[in-house]
Design a protein around this motif. Structure first.
Motif, short mmCIF file in Angstrom:
data_model
loop_
_atom_site.label_atom_id
_atom_site.label_comp_id
_atom_site.label_asym_id
_atom_site.label_seq_id
_atom_site.Cartn_x
_atom_site.Cartn_y
_atom_site.Cartn_z
N SER A 33 -12.29 -11.07 -2.99
CA SER A 33 -12.31 -10.45 -4.43
C SER A 33 -12.91 -9.17 -3.86
O SER A 33 -12.06 -8.16 -4.36
CB SER A 33 -12.68 -10.97 -5.34
N THR A 34 -14.38 -9.11 -3.53
CA THR A 34 -14.50 -8.08 -3.43
C THR A 34 -14.40 -6.92 -2.53
O THR A 34 -14.55 -5.90 -2.67
CB THR A 34 -16.57 -8.10 -2.86
N PHE A 35 -13.87 -7.17 -1.18
CA PHE A 35 -13.07 -6.24 -0.26
C PHE A 35 -11.55 -6.37 -1.38
O PHE A 35 -11.52 -4.90 -1.16
CB PHE A 35 -12.57 -6.88 0.87
N GLY A 37 -11.17 -5.63 -3.91
CA GLY A 37 -12.11 -4.27 -4.98
C GLY A 37 -12.10 -3.17 -4.76
O GLY A 37 -11.67 -1.38 -5.46
N ARG A 38 -13.12 -3.33 -3.50
CA ARG A 38 -13.30 -2.09 -2.55
C ARG A 38 -12.33 -0.82 -2.09
O ARG A 38 -11.92 -0.18 -2.08
CB ARG A 38 -13.90 -2.02 -1.35
N VAL A 39 -10.82 -2.16 -1.23
CA VAL A 39 -9.82 -1.01 -1.63
C VAL A 39 -8.95 -0.77 -2.44
O VAL A 39 -8.61 0.91 -2.49
CB VAL A 39 -9.08 -2.17 -0.30
N LYS A 40 -8.81 -0.83 -3.91
CA LYS A 40 -8.49 -0.85 -5.00
C LYS A 40 -9.36 1.10 -5.17
O LYS A 40 -8.74 1.68 -5.56
CB LYS A 40 -8.19 -1.47 -6.38
N GLU A 41 -10.70 0.25 -4.80
CA GLU A 41 -11.83 1.75 -5.73
C GLU A 41 -10.99 3.18 -4.66
O GLU A 41 -10.16 4.00 -5.38
CB GLU A 41 -12.50 1.36 -5.33
N LYS A 42 -10.80 2.51 -3.24
CA LYS A 42 -10.16 3.45 -2.12
C LYS A 42 -9.14 4.26 -2.53
O LYS A 42 -8.80 5.46 -2.98
CB LYS A 42 -10.90 2.99 -1.09
N SER A 43 -8.29 3.15 -3.20
CA SER A 43 -6.52 3.52 -3.57
C SER A 43 -6.84 4.33 -4.52
O SER A 43 -6.20 6.04 -4.24
CB SER A 43 -6.21 2.80 -3.57
N ARG A 96 0.63 -4.59 26.10
CA ARG A 96 -0.06 -3.81 25.34
C ARG A 96 -1.15 -3.68 24.74
O ARG A 96 -1.21 -4.61 23.86
CB ARG A 96 1.23 -2.61 24.77
N PRO A 97 -2.25 -3.06 25.41
CA PRO A 97 -3.32 -3.23 24.34
C PRO A 97 -3.68 -2.42 23.88
O PRO A 97 -4.77 -2.99 23.40
CB PRO A 97 -4.56 -2.52 25.86
N GLU A 98 -3.11 -1.80 22.86
CA GLU A 98 -3.43 -0.60 22.14
C GLU A 98 -3.67 -1.99 20.88
O GLU A 98 -3.00 -2.63 20.27
CB GLU A 98 -2.71 0.65 21.39
N LYS A 99 -5.04 -0.96 20.34
CA LYS A 99 -5.39 -1.96 19.28
C LYS A 99 -4.18 -1.22 17.71
O LYS A 99 -3.96 -0.56 17.64
CB LYS A 99 -6.82 -1.78 18.60
N GLU A 100 -4.29 -2.80 16.78
CA GLU A 100 -3.55 -1.98 15.81
C GLU A 100 -4.54 -2.83 14.78
O GLU A 100 -5.15 -3.37 14.50
CB GLU A 100 -2.36 -2.97 15.59
N ILE A 101 -3.56 -1.29 13.48
CA ILE A 101 -3.61 -2.55 12.13
C ILE A 101 -3.41 -3.81 12.20
O ILE A 101 -2.04 -3.31 12.04
CB ILE A 101 -3.08 -1.44 11.48
N PRO A 102 -4.09 -4.42 11.04
CA PRO A 102 -3.26 -6.15 11.11
C PRO A 102 -2.59 -5.87 9.56
O PRO A 102 -2.32 -5.04 8.79
CB PRO A 102 -4.15 -7.36 10.03
N MET A 103 -1.00 -6.40 10.14
CA MET A 103 -0.40 -6.38 9.46
C MET A 103 -0.48 -6.61 7.36
O MET A 103 -0.33 -5.93 6.54
CB MET A 103 1.18 -7.57 9.33
N VAL A 104 -1.05 -8.03 7.58
CA VAL A 104 -1.93 -8.52 6.08
C VAL A 104 -2.75 -6.88 5.32
O VAL A 104 -3.35 -6.73 4.54
CB VAL A 104 -2.48 -9.51 6.38
N MET A 105 -3.37 -6.40 6.71
CA MET A 105 -4.27 -4.79 5.96
C MET A 105 -3.53 -4.41 5.30
O MET A 105 -3.33 -3.32 4.37
CB MET A 105 -5.40 -5.11 6.50
#
Length: 199
Positions: A33-35, A37-43, A96-105
């Motif tokens: 919930s805290t995480f 909320g932080r995402v929404k504040e940045k949005s 392919r070794p490149e890092k990705e943003i996770p789908m759920v994020m």
């Protein structure tokens, strides 16, 4: 699924002790919930800044924008929100070794942007709106469905989109300045998958 032997006793207690399990389960629930909320504040900040929203004039400004057919999730708002949350990620495409943003994020960020825009729907910013899982489940799920559709149709193009977004977010590349947002209900049908980057 078997717990690591180090956690076997904890797992056994959680299975056999209901009150203990309820108390311990509240810890990750509070963190999520805290995480969220932080995402929404940045949005909230990114949406107002990107669209130049001013209280009382938001409806007049016409925020309706569309995704570029071959560049979903490339709006600078997405990168600015994700930039604050980059961690250690991995590739979804084994060769392919490149890092990705996770789908759920990315789906969470899409839902947060949706919620932030809804906060301005009256023409004034509504600061008391709750970014709860129940309230924005449909928006989150539409983004997941869209992302899964891209991945199902082309795993390599999905990987390229996600690793390029990771690179932009982590500071390896610059944002491209597109002024488009996702309309989840029809986005996959409008997506020009053949024009998306594969490498």
């Amino acid at each position: 699924m078997h717990p690591h032997k180090r956690y076997a006793q904890l797992a056994m207690r959680m299975v056999t002790d209901g009150p203990f399990t309820r108390v311990i389960a509240s810890i990750p629930n509070q963190r999520i919930s805290t995480f969220r909320g932080r995402v929404k504040e940045k949005s909230d900040i990114a949406v107002a800044h990107s669209y130049g929203l001013v209280p009382g004039k938001a409806q007049e400004q016409g925020c309706k924008r569309y995704i570029a057919e071959a560049k979903p999730y490339q709006h600078p708002i997405v990168a600015s929100i994700l930039r604050e949350n980059v961690d250690i990620f991995a590739s979804s495409l084994p060769p392919r070794p490149e890092k990705e943003i996770p789908m759920v994020m990315l789906a969470l960020v899409g839902a947060a942007i949706h919620a932030s825009l809804m906060d301005w729907s009256s023409g004034h910013f509504v600061s008391a709106s709750s970014f709860s899982a129940d309230r924005y489940y449909d928006a989150y799920n539409e983004h997941l469905t869209f992302l899964k559709g891209i991945k199902h149709n082309s795993a390599s193009k999905y990987h390229t989109m996600m690793y390029k977004l990771y690179a932009t977010t982590s500071g390896a590349t610059q944002t491209n300045g597109l002024n488009n947002s996702v309309t989840a209900s029809s986005a996959l049908t409008r997506l020009n998958l053949s024009a998306m980057d594969e490498d």
